[in-house]
Scaffold this motif. Structure first.
Motif, PDB file in Angstrom:
ATOM      1  N   MET B 183     -28.035  45.364  -8.904  1.00  0.00           N
ATOM      2  CA  MET B 183     -27.293  45.631 -10.145  1.00  0.00           C
ATOM      3  C   MET B 183     -27.967  46.742 -10.951  1.00  0.00           C
ATOM      4  N   PHE B 187     -26.290  50.179 -12.005  1.00  0.00           N
ATOM      5  CA  PHE B 187     -26.278  50.632 -13.393  1.00  0.00           C
ATOM      6  C   PHE B 187     -26.815  52.059 -13.478  1.00  0.00           C
ATOM      7  N   ARG B 191     -24.853  55.386 -14.761  1.00  0.00           N
ATOM      8  CA  ARG B 191     -25.359  56.256 -15.821  1.00  0.00           C
ATOM      9  C   ARG B 191     -25.515  57.685 -15.302  1.00  0.00           C
TER      10      ARG B 191
END
Lengths: 379, 326, 307
Positions: B183, B187, B191
């Motif tokens: 995860m 993420f 980004r």
């Protein structure tokens, strides 16, 4: 048997019928059934299943799955068989690198592992384990026997070659362990190499009086064919792997007369072996191979232990396995303290029986051979 | 919330639910399977950064996967045997601390990716595919013939490496570690994609001249993306070694490069959660087909072929529909 | 090492290169004309070998087997092109890689399903058995010399085909401008099928020729596929000339590397360590060669056209 094959093709669990006592034993067989090298896995499976069928013990349940010769897949299947299917015994792995991936963690989880083919030195020595039994050989054994044979054949200058990977290095080390002559040259080829013209030219130029090679699978087929065409007539020898029943047909006449070492041969004279060879031919319509004999012995070892102990009582079952109280197709068979076999390693010669290429025993390479690493094992 | 976001959440929560359901059902094996999905998905997330965002079709990501694995294996072996890794010019000892191992795996993969990228990124198209393959093959043959760490036999990790305050031998805890890492990397990917760097990378793919005109060298942007991508795949390799408690050169083989690529394509190229969907589907197919027939690879091939031919955009392409932007 | 041995090894290298060329020619042709990366090319090579072995076993004639492998591989190629490959021309390389990767799985497992798990027997024809004496005293297998001859003939044949025939003209037109050739009224679908079948037939022929001195078994196409890719990338994708030169370069570097590197390292270190380091480096040699060439010439030695 048709049904039996069909069931194992379906890959699902299959139960072999007839009666006996004791607690049922669930065996998980992880072996190579697809891709290159699947012939070995098929033979081990067929040998194993034949023994199970002949014994007719319905308490022996076998699940077969294909590892496609991938270590990580083998690990996954082992985890599944242990955690989901709750097997008591694992077996079936053909290759040393897969065995090294599966065995330490499997025996660590408390199941038994019986090796029907691979025998890496680690598991025979420092890494031996009370739940690990090898029913085939330690990897060095057949090469050691060929070293012994080279002495008695009077070879003084042998050219030796093997692929550049651990089993290849072990092979040449094993050969040199008993060989007393000189080594003309020592060559490591690329793993999976298929063209040996350059190596054969070196052999010719080396002035050697004999050649020892360990090139399993397709590599050996390629080498032998090319060697036969090259016009070089220095005698060749090697372990059984390149001259065994499943592969001889593909090597062809090029193999005739070659001496090779094996702990089994179809002409070993004992009742168990006769029955095995006959039943195997009747069942599958082909001659059994070395690998089939190892699968057959593995199943019979399990069956013999089932007669003596309950598999849920691990200590008793282990002791029963260790007695090796079964009629091995190889004749005398017992375990050393590292739970690897002590057995005779024969020297065979490739001959032609009618139209079929096969092997005939011509002598014993090493008698009652154990393994070089037994001293490192703390069992 | 867009449809894709909903599906992403469903995938993330679905994966998280599997091990707990498995535990309730008394089927601990499925925890292992879910862990495998998480780790292989992570390898795919890494590749997706290069492939989906940067358009760099790397056929050699197995190199980084394997290097990460060997980082874990080698450090753990030295820790287990209590031998220093090397004693000169300064003492470096082995370790079984996962955090340190991850760092080594990431740095090692990144450094190798940087060197490979310097040469490989001078090429494009098929040449790039093949040169990345060639570098991976080089490392593969090196690993097979290098005797110090087992060669083809590989290297066993006898005790799974440790994580502060956690028991990594407990399947659920190890799964959670892998899940959190996955995860976190998703993420980071998200980004990166939405950052100026990500925008530049996409321009470098679509229109390198335009990017060059703004004073940013497309080569540098691609190189950085390639290195980050390799680092993530290397991290996945370290986790994979811990899952199997084993590393071997087969992690470096070109089949693995192909499989990582399959995860990405199966899930949907350039989709954030594509690799997760792809890896999950692939593992489930491999698992069930392997249990049904020994000819499972034949059917796997047919299914894959049909996906490529008829399902453009992968699983997320079907579920979430076509993307709005190009 | 004597000069005679060195020459023999050089010949071995060239012969290995020619074998690679047979495989690489089809691959590079298909890429040059259709822009397609075909990982399943190795499967067609395998099919050629299996067909040749099967027919040779049934009829006792290697030559019939050779014909069967050519025809069978071409037919398999045409079928695959029509069913699968033609849907991939307008896709990106990524889809092509995945689809043909899937084809490898299908072909490998399908072959094992049909022919079983054990390697097949295929021997060289009686007329080509034995070895001939080379000037300098060395013996060289006649069959290997024949492979060199066949390879050179095929290289020459392909050159004639592409530079002198109508089909060749269309192929060249297809390489330089794919839309244009359609506009000129050439049936491009048929052209592509023909080219793909031609490439497949070459692979099948290579499989049969090489199968006779190697092992006919499932998975035999994969190692040679990777080498063939190395060859065409070094030579410049799409260029037949590049494939020939690349193949011989790879063959010679690989062969001489295997022989010379262990000897070379023996100058600095003990024999067993030298053997080990030298062999390790030898197995990496062609990849190192490829990396160096691409670092200097990112499009290969003889870059053809645009790609």
């Amino acid at each position: 048997m048709k049904k039996l094959i069909a069931a194992s093709l379906l890959g699902l669990g299959l139960t072999v019928s007839a009666g006996a006592l004791a607690e049922p034993v669930k065996v998980g067989m992880i072996t190579t059934l697809s891709g290159g090298g699947s012939g070995l896995g098929v033979d081990v499976r067929d040998g194993f299943m034949l023994a199970a069928k002949m014994a007719g013990n319905k308490d022996l349940e076998v699940i077969v799955e294909d590892d496609a010769r991938k270590p990580d897949l083998a690990v996954q299947i082992a985890d599944k068989m242990i955690q989901k299917e709750k097997v008591d015994v694992l077996t079936g792995i053909i290759w040393s690198n897969l065995a090294m991936a599966v065995v330490p963690s499997a025996v660590g989880q408390g199941v038994f592992y019986l090796s029907p083919n691979a025998g890496p030195s680690m598991l025979a020595g420092k890494g031996c384990h009370e739940n690990y039994f090898n029913v085939a050989w330690q990897n060095d054994n057949l090469h050691e026997a060929m070293g012994g044979h080279a002495n008695s054949a009077g070879f003084k200058k042998t050219f030796i070659l093997a692929p550049n990977y651990p089993a290849g290095k072990d092979a040449l080390t094993g050969f040199k362990r008993f060989y007393e002559g000189d080594v003309a040259d020592e060559l490591y080829t690329k793993l999976g190499q298929t063209d040996y013209a350059a190596e054969i030219a070196q052999i010719r130029a080396s002035g050697a009086d004999s050649v020892f090679f360990f090139l399993p699978g397709g590599m050996g087929i390629a080498f032998m064919k090319q060697y036969a065409q090259s016009g070089v007539d220095i005698p060749v020898m090697g372990p059984a792997f390149s001259f065994d029943q499943g592969i001889l047909g593909a090597v062809g006449e090029a193999a005739l007369g070659v001496k090779n070492s094996s702990q089994w041969s179809k002409d070993i004279d004992n009742p168990a072996n006769k029955a095995f060879v006959e039943a195997f031919q009747a069942e599958y319509g082909r001659l059994p191979s070395l690998y089939a004999s190892q699968g057959f012995d593995t199943a019979n070892l399990i069956l013999s232990a089932m007669q003596k102990a309950d598999v849920k009582d691990a200590d008793a079952f282990r002791a029963a396995l260790k007695e090796a109280d079964f009629d091995s197709v190889r004749g005398d068979f017992k375990f050393d303290s590292n739970q690897h076999p002590i057995q005779d390693i024969y020297v065979r010669e490739v001959i032609k029986e009618g139209d079929v290429l096969t092997n005939k025993i011509i002598g014993v390479g090493l008698e009652d051979r154990s393994s070089a690493y037994v001293g490192d094992c703390k069992l | 919330m867009s449809r894709e976001t909903v599906i992403n959440w469903a995938l993330a929560l679905g994966l998280l639910a599997v091990p707990f359901l498995a535990l309730m059902q008394g089927e601990p094996f499925y925890i292992t399977l879910a862990t495998r999905v998480a780790i292989l998905a992570l390898a795919g997330v890494g590749l997706n950064l290069a492939l989906g965002l940067g358009g760099m079709v790397s056929f050699g990501h197995a190199a980084f996967f394997g290097l990460g694995g060997y980082a874990a294996g080698i450090l753990a072996t030295h820790a287990f045997n209590q031998e220093p890794l090397f004693a000169w010019p300064f003492m470096v000892s082995g370790s079984n601390d996962m955090l340190l191992i991850w760092l080594v795996a990431i740095v090692l993969s990144a450094v190798v990716a940087f060197l490979i990228g310097l040469i490989a990124l001078r090429t494009s198209g098929v040449y790039f595919i093949m040169i990345t393959l060639a570098f991976a093959q080089m490392i593969y043959y090196f690993a097979i013939s290098w005797p110090a760490y087992g060669g083809e036999d590989g290297l066993s990790i006898y005790v799974r490496n440790g994580f502060p305050e956690l028991n990594t031998l407990d399947p659920i805890q190890f799964f959670l570690i892998c899940y959190v890492v996955l995860m976190a990397c998703l993420f980071i990917s998200a980004r990166l994609r939405d950052s100026r760097f990500g925008a530049a990378l996409q321009v470098a793919r679509q229109n390198p001249e335009r990017l060059a005109a703004t004073g940013i060298a497309p080569f540098n942007i691609r190189l950085v993306a390639f290195v980050i991508s390799a680092a993530m795949t290397g991290l996945a390799g370290a986790l994979f070694a811990d899952l199997n408690r084993f590393v071997s050169p087969s992690m470096l083989s070109w089949h693995v490069s192909g499989e990582i690529m399959i995860f990405v394509i199966l899930g949907g190229v350039g989709r954030l959660f594509g690799p997760l969907a792809g890896a999950a589907l692939f593992i489930v197919m491999e698992f069930y087909l392997g249990g049904i027939t020994e000819h499972w690879q034949f059917f796997l091939g047919i299914i894959l072929l049909c996906v490529v031919l008829f399902v453009r955009g992968g699983i997320l392409g079907i579920l979430a529909g076509r993307r709005v932007h190009g | 090492m004597t000069l005679a041995l060195f020459i023999e090894q050089l010949l071995n290298g060239i012969q290995f290169g020619v074998m690679l060329f047979l495989m690489a020619a089809g691959l590079t042709l298909v890429f040059g004309v259709m822009g397609l990366i075909n990982l399943a090319h190795g499967s067609l090579y395998m099919i050629g070998a299996f067909l040749c072995a099967t027919v040779a076993l049934a009829t006792g004639s290697f030559w019939l087997g050779l014909v069967a492998s050519l025809a069978g591989a071409a037919a398999a190629g045409a079928i695959v092109e029509i069913v699968v490959i033609r849907r991939l021309y307008d896709r990106d390389h990524l889809d092509q890689v995945l689809a043909t990767f899937a084809l490898i799985l299908i072909f490998s497992e399908g072959t094992r399903w049909v022919f079983g798990s054990f390697p097949l027997y295929l021997d060289i024809p009686a007329a080509l058995q034995g070895a001939v004496s080379l000037p300098g005293g060395a013996q060289y297998p006649l069959y290997r010399l024949s492979i060199i001859v066949v390879g050179v003939l095929i290289a020459f044949g392909l050159y004639l085909l592409i530079s002198r025939t109508r089909l060749g003209m269309r192929i060249r037109a297809g390489e330089s401008d794919r839309e244009m050739i359609g506009a000129l009224g050439v049936d491009i679908r048929t052209l592509y099928t023909v080219v793909f079948a031609l490439g497949a037939a070459l692979a099948g022929l290579a499989g049969a020729l090489v199968g006779a001195i190697q092992s006919v078994q499932v998975g035999m196409g994969e190692p040679v596929l990777i080498l063939a890719f190395v060859v065409i990338v070094i030579g410049g994708i799409g260029s037949i000339k590049g494939a020939l030169i690349g193949a011989i370069l790879v063959g010679v570097v690989d062969t001489l590397g295997r022989i010379l590197l262990p000897n070379f390292f023996e100058l600095f270190m003990g024999p067993s360590q030298a053997t080990s380091v030298g062999s390790a480096l030898a197995s990496m040699a062609i990849y190192i060669l490829m990396a160096i060439i691409l670092a200097v010439k990112p499009q290969g030695l003889f870059a053809a056209g645009s790609q």
